[in-house]
Design a protein around this motif. Structure first.
Motif, PDB file in Angstrom:
ATOM      1  N   UNK A  97       0.664  -1.158   0.078  1.00 13.26           N
ATOM      2  CA  UNK A  97       0.004   0.014   0.041  1.00 13.26           C
ATOM      3  C   UNK A  97       1.047   1.273  -0.142  1.00 13.26           C
ATOM      4  N   UNK A  98       2.114   1.200   0.391  1.00 13.84           N
ATOM      5  CA  UNK A  98       3.131   2.326   0.312  1.00 13.84           C
ATOM      6  C   UNK A  98       3.849   2.321  -0.845  1.00 13.84           C
ATOM      7  N   UNK A  99       3.582   1.547  -1.981  1.00 14.50           N
ATOM      8  CA  UNK A  99       4.117   1.754  -3.452  1.00 14.50           C
ATOM      9  C   UNK A  99       5.277   1.014  -3.317  1.00 14.50           C
ATOM     10  N   UNK A 100       6.051   0.263  -2.385  1.00 10.59           N
ATOM     11  CA  UNK A 100       6.888  -0.680  -2.673  1.00 10.59           C
ATOM     12  C   UNK A 100       6.487  -1.869  -3.714  1.00 10.59           C
ATOM     13  N   UNK A 101       7.597  -2.330  -4.314  1.00 13.20           N
ATOM     14  CA  UNK A 101       7.138  -3.525  -5.086  1.00 13.20           C
ATOM     15  C   UNK A 101       8.274  -4.289  -5.191  1.00 13.20           C
ATOM     16  N   UNK A 138       1.744  10.591   7.620  1.00 14.06           N
ATOM     17  CA  UNK A 138       0.257  10.623   7.631  1.00 14.06           C
ATOM     18  C   UNK A 138      -0.136  10.124   9.112  1.00 14.06           C
ATOM     19  N   UNK A 139      -0.571  10.712   9.860  1.00 13.71           N
ATOM     20  CA  UNK A 139      -0.924  10.552  10.988  1.00 13.71           C
ATOM     21  C   UNK A 139      -2.133   9.412  11.030  1.00 13.71           C
ATOM     22  N   UNK A 140      -2.254   8.518  11.811  1.00 13.51           N
ATOM     23  CA  UNK A 140      -3.454   7.525  11.639  1.00 13.51           C
ATOM     24  C   UNK A 140      -4.558   8.223  12.138  1.00 13.51           C
ATOM     25  N   UNK A 180      -4.682   8.970  -0.336  1.00 10.80           N
ATOM     26  CA  UNK A 180      -3.903  10.097  -0.128  1.00 10.80           C
ATOM     27  C   UNK A 180      -2.484   9.319  -0.266  1.00 10.80           C
ATOM     28  N   UNK A 181      -2.252   8.242   0.437  1.00 17.92           N
ATOM     29  CA  UNK A 181      -1.024   7.559   0.462  1.00 17.92           C
ATOM     30  C   UNK A 181      -0.600   6.730  -0.963  1.00 17.92           C
ATOM     31  N   UNK A 182      -1.847   6.456  -1.647  1.00 18.33           N
ATOM     32  CA  UNK A 182      -1.652   5.804  -3.080  1.00 18.33           C
ATOM     33  C   UNK A 182      -1.161   7.067  -4.063  1.00 18.33           C
ATOM     34  N   UNK A 183      -1.924   8.020  -3.995  1.00 16.50           N
ATOM     35  CA  UNK A 183      -1.559   9.259  -4.666  1.00 16.50           C
ATOM     36  C   UNK A 183      -0.242   9.727  -4.543  1.00 16.50           C
ATOM     37  N   UNK A 184       0.287   9.694  -3.468  1.00 15.84           N
ATOM     38  CA  UNK A 184       1.530  10.254  -3.097  1.00 15.84           C
ATOM     39  C   UNK A 184       2.658   9.265  -3.733  1.00 15.84           C
TER      40      UNK A 184
END
Length: 478
Positions: A184-188, A430-432, A445-449
């Protein structure tokens, strides 16, 4: 970093099977764990080759024809997954030898890790027989491989999109958790390996492989013990000379050492000695699985920092004060803002209840035109090496200023533009959220980033530790 060899690494074939047989699949239709789980995972990710199921009586499972034994499969099989009981593994191995199988992945447990001398002896016998026949073993007691490009998955919901991070893990669960937290944080990932007891192929083999693998740019690892210490040291040094290496080592305490021994029959070894190895190899040792993911995020998205100076901007005085403590503790520096930076910020920041010192506490980020007017002076400041923007969703300041979703999309475009123009990284903490909609907005928002090339972290403190790890690695290699 040194150039990676263009030659195909010797073990590359194990990551690209053309066909797979799974022995020990339950006749029940539910995916479950073990053999059925592997069937479901391979179907979900879209494995391109044939899948053969071995079951003594079932005609078909999950729509796939079953065979009573591996010998009955009419076609070639080059990769076998074993989910049969340990006592049946020797016969399965003989069937593999007759079938000219190249790789046997032993999900099967119940060998050396049990502490039983007879079971340890059986493991040694299986390894010796496999080596004699030219078959490589992964395991036993492991989840095996996740290779997105080859459509290989060890668990369900693993995606076919590949990337630059390779993982070596003695634990299947920790390998799966790394992937689950990282995606979910973009690491592949290029390849993820769970090797369990490492009776045949060990951590050293996979570090050697990743050092030469052109698809892997960053190496992360979870290790419980040290197998063949001198060889592992050489392999980690080789990998560390070629690309970033980040290692989570368990068995750091007496309790952890006992747990490692019972889990994968691992001897944990001295942490001081392991730290010395990491320093010699230019590798980073981290303290938790979360830090392992965070550091992978930093290497994949931030890539490089010009220095330790960080400017922090967001809303909330308390968060800003804690940010100063957390980032300083991590080893980063919060320089005083230059007069020209403060002058530019003063034009868009209200005087009451805010601060244009570093950290910057402001509501201007949510005003019309205020986001870029606030962020640009920070990015352009000559004494800033990285800018951290912190935010939250569902409550607080961001919930008071109109449609959050359309606003955040615009904010990401601005951050992407500023990062590309300046060549200076922008990271987001991004605070929870404790609200359902806030949690959904956080994920969006996390994915957009990350799709815009911006690193995200779940807290300012975790961002600080990851950025400090990146700087520490640079200091060892520059």
């Amino acid at each position: 970093m040194t150039a990676v060899s263009a030659a195909v690494p010797a073990l590359d074939y194990i990551f690209h099977p053309r066909s797979i047989a799974i022995a020990g699949v339950s006749a029940k239709e539910t995916p479950g764990f073990g053999g059925g789980g592997f069937v479901q995972s391979l179907q979900d990710i879209g494995f391109r080759g044939p899948i053969y199921l071995i079951h003594p009586t079932a005609p078909a499972i999950r729509g796939i024809k079953c065979y009573a034994s591996l010998a009955d499969v009419p076609d070639d099989v080059d990769y076998v997954i074993s989910s049969v009981p340990a006592r049946l593994v020797p016969q399965l191995l003989e069937d593999c030898i007759k079938k000219n199988v190249r790789v046997l992945h032993l999900f099967t447990a119940g060998f050396t890790e049990t502490g039983d001398a007879e079971r340890a002896k059986m493991e040694q016998t299986v390894v010796a027989r496999a080596r004699e026949a030219g078959i490589r073993l992964i395991g036993p007691n492991c989840m095996g491989l996740y290779v997105p490009a080859a459509r290989l998955a060890m668990m369900q919901e693993q995606i076919p999109e590949a990337g630059p991070v390779g993982m070596v893990s003695q634990s299947g669960m920790n390998a799966g958790e790394f992937v689950r937290y990282a995606i979910p944080r973009g690491v592949r990932c290029s390849k993820v390996i769970s090797f369990g007891n490492g009776a045949d192929l060990k951590a050293a083999d996979f570090f050697d492989y990743f050092a030469d693998d052109a698809e892997t740019e960053i190496i992360v690892a979870y290790l419980e013990g040290i197998q063949d210490g001198p060889r592992l040291a050489r392999a980690v040094r080789k990998a560390g000379a070629a690309k970033p290496v980040v290692i989570l080592k368990s068995g750091r305490t007496e309790a952890g050492t006992r747990a490692a021994s019972s889990h994968t029959a691992s001897l944990a070894g001295s942490l001081q000695i392991f730290d010395a190895l990491c320093r010699q190899a230019g590798a980073i040792r981290v303290e938790s699985l979360e830090e392992l993911v965070d550091t992978a995020v930093a290497f994949q998205f931030v890539k490089r920092l010009a220095g330790p100076n960080i400017v922090v901007v967001g809303g909330g005085g308390g968060a800003s004060v804690l940010a100063a403590d957390d980032l300083d503790a991590a080893g980063l520096k919060l320089p005083a803002l230059l007069p020209e930076t403060q002058e530019a910020l003063a034009k868009v920041t209200a005087e009451a209840g805010t601060s244009i010192r570093n950290p910057i506490d402001t509501t201007s980020l949510w005003l019309e035109g205020g986001f870029e007017a606030t962020l640009r002076p920070c990015v352009e400041a000559s004494n800033a090496d990285v800018v951290l923007m912190h935010t939250a969703f569902g409550s607080g300041i961001s919930s008071r200023f109109g449609d959050a979703r359309s606003r955040t999309a615009q904010q990401v475009e601005i951050m992407k533009k500023l990062q590309e123009e300046s060549g200076k990284p922008i990271v987001v903490a991004i605070r929870s959220s404790t609200q359902a909609d806030g949690f959904t907005q956080t994920l969006e928002f996390q994915e957009l980033c990350w799709r815009a090339g911006i690193a995200t972290f779940p807290s300012i403190a975790r961002a600080g530790v990851a950025l400090a790890n990146l700087l520490r690695w640079q200091a060892m290699h520059d």
